[in-house]
Design a protein around this motif. Structure first.
Motif: not given
Length: 215
Positions: A85, A111, A114-116, A118, A175, A178, A201, A205
């Motif tokens: 991430h 993106i 959402s990923q921070q 996570e 993605h 992931a 996820l 994604q």
């Protein structure tokens, strides 16, 4: 693409709750009378749809409840996905200055948004399970979808439409990697929280890859 279901983990949690509840009811309601009927120390496990409930001994009940303790696959997934991430965030930060298309900037912001969180959730999970969350440098290229340093340097140097094209190609690959990692931990891990994060996820994604491919 089929999204793996959370149902096995949900069923396990439901079974645990049912076993604890019925064990308490049994011991409180039956008392000494249960001994006379040979049911003392048993718990009632709900049957599958259309099937009757079953009485289990404490030993059988313990075996029926899935083990939720994190295994090596769960721990490795959280540790590696944090690194994965972080690279995505490095790529999305460039879009604000280098992208030509507003649509590319929007997908990059989505993106990052959402990923921070996570990353923070996985760090918290690792800490609560006694893991450091640190990974060795040798793990970098063991993760599917990771861009090489040379590719990242090309992305940093690119501008306008050239940036958009390279960003989309690298991020779609990122993605895909992931999703591969998340699918793998769903088959090899055993922790319910990690399974929930991996399932979320995959859904998130997969949608983002569809948007990026459309661009």
């Amino acid at each position: 693409m089929l999204i793996p279901s959370r149902r096995p983990h949900a069923v396990g949690a439901a079974l645990l709750a049912a076993l604890l509840l019925t064990a308490g009811c049994d011991s409180g309601a039956r008392g000494t009378g249960a001994k006379e009927h040979g049911t003392a120390g048993t718990v009632v496990a709900p049957g599958k749809p259309g099937e009757p409930a079953k009485r289990l001994s404490p030993e059988q009940a313990a075996k029926a409840v899935p083990d939720n303790r994190p295994n090596s696959a769960d721990l490795a997934y959280a540790e590696m996905m944090i690194v994965h991430h972080r690279q995505a965030l490095r790529m999305t930060r460039l879009a604000g200055e280098h992208a030509h298309s507003d649509a590319v900037e929007r997908i990059a912001r989505r993106i990052a948004a959402s990923q921070q969180p996570e990353i923070e959730a996985m760090q918290g999970w690792l800490e609560s399970n006694g893991a450091s969350g640190s990974t060795g440098g040798h793990m970098h290229m063991d993760m599917p979808g990771m861009a090489t340093e040379a590719q990242l340097e090309r992305l940093e140097d690119a501008r306008g439409e050239a940036f958009d094209d390279l960003f989309l190609k690298l991020m779609i690959t990122h993605h895909q990697g992931a999703v591969t990692m998340a699918t793998d931990v769903l088959s090899r891990g055993r922790n319910v929280r990690i399974a929930e994060m991996a399932t979320d996820l995959i859904a998130q994604q997969t949608r983002e890859m569809s948007r990026m491919r459309a661009l």
